[in-house]
Design an enzyme around this catalytic site. Structure first.
Site, PDB file in Angstrom:
ATOM      1  N   ARG A  81       0.843  -1.207   0.000  1.00 21.69           N
ATOM      2  CA  ARG A  81       0.000   0.000   0.000  1.00 21.69           C
ATOM      3  C   ARG A  81       0.870   1.245   0.000  1.00 21.69           C
ATOM      4  O   ARG A  81       0.526   2.257  -0.601  1.00 21.69           O
ATOM      5  CB  ARG A  81      -0.957  -0.030   1.200  1.00 21.69           C
ATOM      6  N   LYS A 183      -2.649   6.469   1.679  1.00 22.94           N
ATOM      7  CA  LYS A 183      -2.448   6.888   3.065  1.00 22.94           C
ATOM      8  C   LYS A 183      -1.496   8.081   3.077  1.00 22.94           C
ATOM      9  O   LYS A 183      -0.302   7.947   3.336  1.00 22.94           O
ATOM     10  CB  LYS A 183      -1.912   5.701   3.881  1.00 22.94           C
TER      11      LYS A 183
HETATM   12  N1  PLP Z   1      -9.339   4.087   6.674  1.00 22.73           N
HETATM   13  C1  PLP Z   1      -8.524   5.065   7.065  1.00 22.73           C
HETATM   14  C2  PLP Z   1      -8.836   6.441   6.646  1.00 22.73           C
HETATM   15  C3  PLP Z   1      -7.401   4.758   7.859  1.00 22.73           C
HETATM   16  O1  PLP Z   1      -6.588   5.728   8.266  1.00 22.73           O
HETATM   17  C4  PLP Z   1      -7.160   3.431   8.239  1.00 22.73           C
HETATM   18  C5  PLP Z   1      -5.993   3.085   9.049  1.00 22.73           C
HETATM   19  O2  PLP Z   1      -5.009   2.658   8.583  1.00 22.73           O
HETATM   20  C6  PLP Z   1      -8.053   2.445   7.809  1.00 22.73           C
HETATM   21  C7  PLP Z   1      -9.120   2.809   7.030  1.00 22.73           C
HETATM   22  C8  PLP Z   1      -7.842   1.021   8.173  1.00 22.73           C
HETATM   23  O3  PLP Z   1      -6.815   0.455   7.428  1.00 22.73           O
HETATM   24  P1  PLP Z   1      -5.963  -0.756   7.987  1.00 22.73           P
HETATM   25  O4  PLP Z   1      -6.937  -1.820   8.331  1.00 22.73           O
HETATM   26  O5  PLP Z   1      -5.096  -1.133   6.846  1.00 22.73           O
HETATM   27  O6  PLP Z   1      -5.230  -0.255   9.160  1.00 22.73           O
HETATM   28  C1  COI Z   2      -4.232   2.948  11.617  1.00 24.15           C
HETATM   29  O1  COI Z   2      -5.202   2.308  11.990  1.00 24.15           O
HETATM   30  O2  COI Z   2      -3.114   2.446  11.496  1.00 24.15           O
HETATM   31  C2  COI Z   2      -4.340   4.343  11.252  1.00 24.15           C
HETATM   32  O3  COI Z   2      -3.456   4.848  10.619  1.00 24.15           O
HETATM   33  C3  COI Z   2      -5.494   5.114  11.678  1.00 24.15           C
HETATM   34  C4  COI Z   2      -5.090   6.383  12.354  1.00 24.15           C
HETATM   35  C5  COI Z   2      -6.301   7.210  12.477  1.00 24.15           C
HETATM   36  C6  COI Z   2      -4.451   6.150  13.683  1.00 24.15           C
END
Ligand code: PLP
Ligand code: COI
Length: 340
Positions: A81, A183
């Site tokens: 990602r 991200k």
């Molecule tokens: N959506 C957003 C905007 C996020 O910042 C995150 C955190 O990483 C997620 C979703 C969840 O992603 P992940 O499950 O890869 O941590």
């Molecule tokens: C995560 O879950 O890793 C994120 O980056 C979300 C953030 C809002 C702490």
């Protein structure tokens, strides 16, 4: 020796640990990278990150398992990602094998900060990359720094498994054809006013709708949505402007393959939300945080699962996912990488 920290009372905050990883991109190539004890960064006043927000990041966790090992969860997907994020912001790609190697080095060097099994805390890793040389015309930097630090954390939302209340936001976090699916720090800067005003009005988070039609559910500031229908189906929004959550992708697999549930990944109209039985926010930080109430400009949608506990399907998903992460359940091939 595990550090003397009150693990069970940790919130989601920064605790400085001993080592972090740094690699610099100069003259078109990444250097070898090192672990350092210096937590500070000195930058030129005109650095690309400071002027035009050229910065991306990742988030993943290390866990201490039931049998005392230290593991990470699907770091390959974070590495991939970050490649997409880098390409979208015209940044150099940090090779995925080096990303995974750096994750392992940081966790191993800070092993004393990996919370004990059963404490409810985990070690959160934050890989990130930013433009570091002076940039004054609007263009990408030519020098970059890639870093990973880690910090022990507790639950993202105070109260842990207690259902939260969210509101439908009038602000958007992403634009159509924008950067919602990567991200990038800029997406989070966009969300700060919305979260500060949500908190001031007594809400825990914002539900963002699709920026084009404002009729479909997107995600929150830091997690994707999972809904459960009254007949036990898992439904999760599909959109080009949300972050492809690794937790959500893992839960979809777990729902189908471990729990035998039907899963729909599709557009979810806000009008449907009143008919769902359960709602949860999923992400690395959020794990699965149950939502009890959604407020749309004063109109309340109270999920039948209530404000006291997770709904039954959300709980099963939560227990299966954390069971895999903590070594209580067998993981699908390649999901768990053992550090030591
Ligand atoms: N959506 C957003 C905007 C996020 O910042 C995150 C955190 O990483 C997620 C979703 C969840 O992603 P992940 O499950 O890869 O941590
Ligand atoms: C995560 O879950 O890793 C994120 O980056 C979300 C953030 C809002 C702490």
């Amino acid at each position: 020796m595990t550090k003397n920290i009150d693990w069970s009372n940790l919130g989601f905050g920064y605790v400085q640990t001993d080592y972090r990883y740094v690699s610099n991109f100069v003259n078109g190539a990444w250097d070898d990278g090192v672990l350092t004890q210096d937590a500070n960064i000195v930058l030129n006043e005109c650095a690309g990150v400071l002027q035009y927000a050229q910065t991306i990041f990742e988030g993943l966790k290390a866990y201490r398992t039931q049998d005392g090992k230290i593991v990470t969860f699907r770091p390959d997907l974070n590495a991939e990602r970050m490649v997409s994020s880098a390409k979208r912001l015209e940044m150099p790609v940090f090779p995925t094998d080096r990303f995974i190697d750096a994750v392992k080095k940081v966790v191993a060097a800070n092993a004393d900060y990996v919370p004990p099994y059963g404490s409810g805390a985990t070690l959160y890793l934050r890989p990130y990359m930013f433009g570091s040389n002076p940039v004054i015309g609007v263009k990408p930097a030519s020098e970059y720094q890639f870093r990973i630090f880690c910090t022990p954390v507790g639950p993202y939302f105070k109260g842990g498994a207690k259902p939260i209340t969210i509101r439908v936001s009038d602000f958007d976090r992403a634009a159509p054809n924008g950067t919602g699916s990567i991200k990038a720090g800029l997406n989070y800067a966009m969300s700060l006013h919305a979260i500060v005003t949500a908190h001031a009005e007594g809400f825990d988070e914002n539900m963002y709708l699709d920026p084009k039609t404002r009729t479909k559910v997107e995600e929150t500031g830091g997690a994707n949505f999972l809904f459960v229908t009254k007949d036990g189906k898992v439904v999760t929004p599909k959109s080009d402007s949300i972050l492809p959550s690794i937790t959500r992708r893992s839960l979809v697999y777990v729902a189908k393959e471990y729990l035998g549930l039907e899963v729909e990944e599709r557009e979810v109209f806000f009008d449907e939300v009143k008919d769902f039985a359960e709602c949860g926010l999923c992400g690395t930080a959020a794990v699965i945080s149950p939502v009890g109430k959604i407020v749309d400009h004063g109109k309340e949608i109270c999920l039948p699962s209530g404000m006291d506990d997770m709904g039954p399907v959300t709980r099963k998903l939560y227990e299966t996912l954390t069971g895999i992460q903590m070594g209580r359940l067998e993981a699908p091939e390649g999901w768990i990488q053992v550090i030591e």
